[in-house]
Structure formats: structure tokens, C-alpha cells
Design an enzyme around this catalytic site. Sequence first.
Site, mmCIF file in Angstrom:
data_model
loop_
_atom_site.group_PDB
_atom_site.id
_atom_site.type_symbol
_atom_site.label_atom_id
_atom_site.label_comp_id
_atom_site.label_asym_id
_atom_site.label_seq_id
_atom_site.Cartn_x
_atom_site.Cartn_y
_atom_site.Cartn_z
ATOM 1 N N LYS A 1 -0.919 -24.983 52.835
ATOM 2 C CA LYS A 1 0.109 -25.607 51.994
ATOM 3 C C LYS A 1 -0.432 -26.968 51.591
ATOM 4 C CE LYS A 1 4.749 -27.665 52.431
ATOM 5 N NZ LYS A 1 6.009 -27.715 53.218
ATOM 6 N N ASP B 1 12.495 -30.757 48.439
ATOM 7 C CA ASP B 1 12.679 -30.135 49.760
ATOM 8 C C ASP B 1 14.126 -29.710 50.007
ATOM 9 O OD1 ASP B 1 10.059 -30.776 50.244
ATOM 10 O OD2 ASP B 1 10.480 -32.245 51.825
ATOM 11 N N ASP C 1 0.395 -30.358 49.745
ATOM 12 C CA ASP C 1 1.458 -31.221 49.235
ATOM 13 C C ASP C 1 0.912 -32.165 48.160
ATOM 14 O OD1 ASP C 1 4.019 -32.231 49.107
ATOM 15 O OD2 ASP C 1 4.215 -32.493 51.279
ATOM 16 N N ARG D 1 6.091 -24.398 45.107
ATOM 17 C CA ARG D 1 7.453 -24.928 45.141
ATOM 18 C C ARG D 1 7.808 -25.430 43.748
ATOM 19 N NH1 ARG D 1 8.588 -27.650 49.680
ATOM 20 N NH2 ARG D 1 10.165 -28.607 48.369
ATOM 21 N N ASP E 1 3.169 -27.801 59.519
ATOM 22 C CA ASP E 1 3.387 -28.690 58.370
ATOM 23 C C ASP E 1 2.756 -30.046 58.674
ATOM 24 O OD1 ASP E 1 4.899 -30.194 56.133
ATOM 25 O OD2 ASP E 1 5.514 -28.132 55.787
ATOM 26 N N ASP E 2 3.250 -31.106 58.068
ATOM 27 C CA ASP E 2 2.641 -32.438 58.185
ATOM 28 C C ASP E 2 2.621 -32.922 59.643
ATOM 29 O OD1 ASP E 2 1.467 -34.829 57.420
ATOM 30 O OD2 ASP E 2 3.039 -35.397 56.013
#
Length: 413
Positions: free
Chosen positions: A155, A218, A157, A214, A79-80
Site C-alpha cells: 500500500k 480515510d 500512501d 482509494r 499499515d504505517d
Amino acid sequence: MLKLFYILICYFITHSHGLDNGLALTPPMGWLSWERYRCTIDCKNYPTECISEDLFKRAADLMVSEGFLDAGYEYVIIDDCWLANERDENGRLQPDPERFPSGIKALADYVHKKGLKFGIYEDYGTKTCAGYPGILGHLEIDAKTFADWEVDYVKIDGCNANISTFAEGYTAFGKYLNETGRPIVYQCQWSTYEEINGIHSDYAAISKTCNLWRNYGDIQDSWDSLLDVLDFFGKHQDRFIPYAGPGHWNDPDMIIIGNYGLTYDQSRAQMALWTILSAPLLLSTDLTSIRPAHKEILLNKDIIAINKDPLAIQGRRVYKEKKIEVWTRPISPIIDGYYSYAICILNRNRNEMPTKVNFTLSDLGLNATNYNLQDLFDPDKDPINPVSVIQISVNPSGVKFYKAYPFEINKLL
Ligand SMILES: *[C@@H]1O[C@H](CO)[C@@H](O)[C@H](O)[C@H]1NC(C)=O
Ligand SMILES: *[C@@H]1O[C@H](CO)[C@@H](O)[C@H](O)[C@H]1NC(C)=O
Ligand SMILES: *[C@@H]1O[C@H](CO)[C@@H](O)[C@H](O)[C@H]1NC(C)=O
Ligand SMILES: *[C@@H]1O[C@H](CO)[C@@H](O)[C@H](O)[C@H]1NC(C)=O
């Protein structure tokens, strides 16, 4: 009766035709760093928890040695917070040199050698949510970089971006991914930022562009957060359900089982409810210290098989009263024209005794005369009898989770 009819009709909305890249034909399963590890970049004080190549290698090792890969969890996803603060001299993304000294391609190779697939995170804005370089203005070169690194899943964002540019921007990046020629699962957060701002997303467009998306904010490590996500999915189910199907999925966010926020019963509840929602199963937990009881929930073969059911129909909430909810999902096999079902009975009472509930299956929209019930968490305990009613006790903040398959009495006679 009208309500029941409506429920049945909803199951018949045919699957929309979505993104056609041959990927994510069942909801993706894997491991994603965010919920458990966040943006930990201090490797001096948190050597085993910081976002670094070691963390992902260790996760990959354990996914294989602990049986997660065999059970279907195949993606290891960063992820990030993997990025350096600047692009390289050729304008390409590069990882933080201290935490990823071998580079991303070497990490992808490591993951691939284990038989796993490799995923990565970026953001369609000027910066990622944590402030690292975003892809805006670099869509083509970044798609190529990911393909060169042999990434299997991205992914994307939506922080630090203008929401009104998402339809165009996410579609453009999807086109560049496609043009690389490499099959890459495309996860979008486009709808997240719209829905949390009260905008009803255009899922017809999103499902033509993204393999999964999504729909809400979150998930955090708590039962309250899980219920908040669940309520959003229940409230908006008629908007979301038609767009789930092979290659395109609604995503209620990561599985938090194995962390600190859920009890044992609540952990079972997440596994059951996410399966009803045909959700991607992306674990975000420390596989070095996960308890056997939690591991057993995550590796439950019968439940994973339902999550991957070939009919690929997302389930729905069919009952909600006095803190009891029933969620059902039509699954295979279809016997004499009758669907089988996964049935999840959720008890939202807390700090109480188990609650007795009593349903006839026809009230839940199951129209065959009798069903065999298999308790998905205790396959050996409950007798599997032909029944038309469910009379059970459900633990506080827990579930009962059944597979019901049509049983025709006549066949026995
Ligand atoms: C039972 O209901 C399903 C819809 O859930 C319907 O497709 C099917 O035809 C019904 N079966 C019978 C035999 O009535
Ligand atoms: C966001 O994008 C829209 C559409 O391109 C544009 O009209 C608007 O001015 C932008 N807003 C900001 C704050 O940049
Ligand atoms: C690119 O898009 C076409 C048309 O939808 C599709 O057939 C093809 O499989 C895609 N290729 C990749 C690598 O995603
Ligand atoms: C469940 O419902 C049936 C039919 O309405 C009734 O006969 C039975 O007593 C109920 N059982 C419980 C435990 O409430």
C-alpha cells in the site's frame, strides 16, 4: 423511462483494460492494521495494541483459527508506523528494532507458513503520513527490499509529496515492482489526494498502474464517516464504475465491522454496500474480541461469493429519495439473457421505527418478469418466491440485502 434506459446503458460500459500482473482478479480480502490500531507505538502501555510483530502474528493466528482464511480473507497487511526512523547503512528500509526484533522477512515467513499472504505500507513522499522515511528517491531499492522480504501486497500512501508528481511517481514505482519479478499487489493512494482536493483523477491511467486505489479520504469508526464515503461513491459513480474489473478495483477503504462505531444493523449495511461496490474487504478489527454476531456478518459465504462474482461489475445507486436508497449490482448467473442482481435497500432514517418500502423490480432496472429473492442475511427466514415487487420493512440505519435471480414463470408450466 429515460432514466432507466440510462442506468441500463451504464451497466454496459465495458471493463477497461487495467494492470496486467495476474493479481487481484477478485477484490482483495484480508486484515489491515490502520483503522483499529492507528499509529500506536507505545508497547509499554498498550502491549496488545501497539504496531509490533506480535500484533501481526496474533492477527495471522486468528485469521486461520477463526475461519477468516477459509472464507477468503488472505492478506495480513501492516499499515504505517512499522519503520525505524532511519534507513540502514546500506540505504535500505528497516523496521523499528524494538517492536519488530525478528525483522520483516521473519514476520513474512510466519504469515506465509500459516497459508496467508503478507502486505506492507509505505509512502510515495519524503516521509510517511506518521513521519517515518518515505520512498521518494529510493524507489528501486525499496521495491527490491519488499521483494526480498517476500511481500505480496504494498500500500503506497501519498503524504508529504507533491501531487503533481503522482502520475509519474506511482507509475515508476509500479515499474520497479514489476522488475523485481515477484507478483505484488499494488495499492495506490494517488487518487485519494487528488479527489479530496477536488481533482478528478485519471482512472484510466491509475487502473493501468495499480491493482486497487482509494478514491476518497480515510474511513473513521462511525456511521457518519461510512455514509460520507458512500455518498462520495454514489455522487461520482459514473466516473468510478467503468474502471472496476478483474485486477483493478476502486477502494472505499477498510471494513470497520467489529469495532465501536457501528450498531449491528449498520454493520450489516457496510458488508452489503461494500459488496455492491465490489470493494476490497480489508478488516481492521481486533480478532481476539470480535463478537460472534459481527463475525457471522464478515464470514457470510453468500455475500462473499457476490463480492467475488466472476462478472466483476461494480454496482451503483439506482434510487435515492427520502432517506431510502437502493443500490444494485449485476451478478451471475445470467439466465436467458437476464442478469441476476444483488439488491441493497438502505434506510438512512435514524431513531425511528422500521420504514416500509415498496418497489417494483422493473423500476430498479430488473427487466425479467419475475425474480426469486434470497435474503442474504436470513437465508432461511424469507420464502423464496417468484416476485416482481419488493414490499418490505427496513430497519433504521440498516439494510435489506437480496440476491435476485431471474425466474421465468413459463418454465414451470
Ligand atoms: C435486460 O436488460 C439487460 C441490461 O440490464 C439487457 O442486457 C438484456 O438484453 C435485457 N434482457 C431482455 C431479455 O430484454
Ligand atoms: C510539484 O511538481 C511540479 C511538477 O513536477 C512542479 O512544477 C512544481 O513546482 C512542484 N511544486 C512544488 C511545491 O514543489
Ligand atoms: C510485469 O508486467 C508484464 C507486462 O504487463 C506482465 O505480463 C507481468 O506479469 C508483470 N510481472 C510482474 C511480476 O508483475
Ligand atoms: C405497493 O405498490 C403497489 C402497486 O403500486 C400497491 O398496489 C400496493 O398497495 C403498495 N403497497 C404498499 C404497502 O404501499
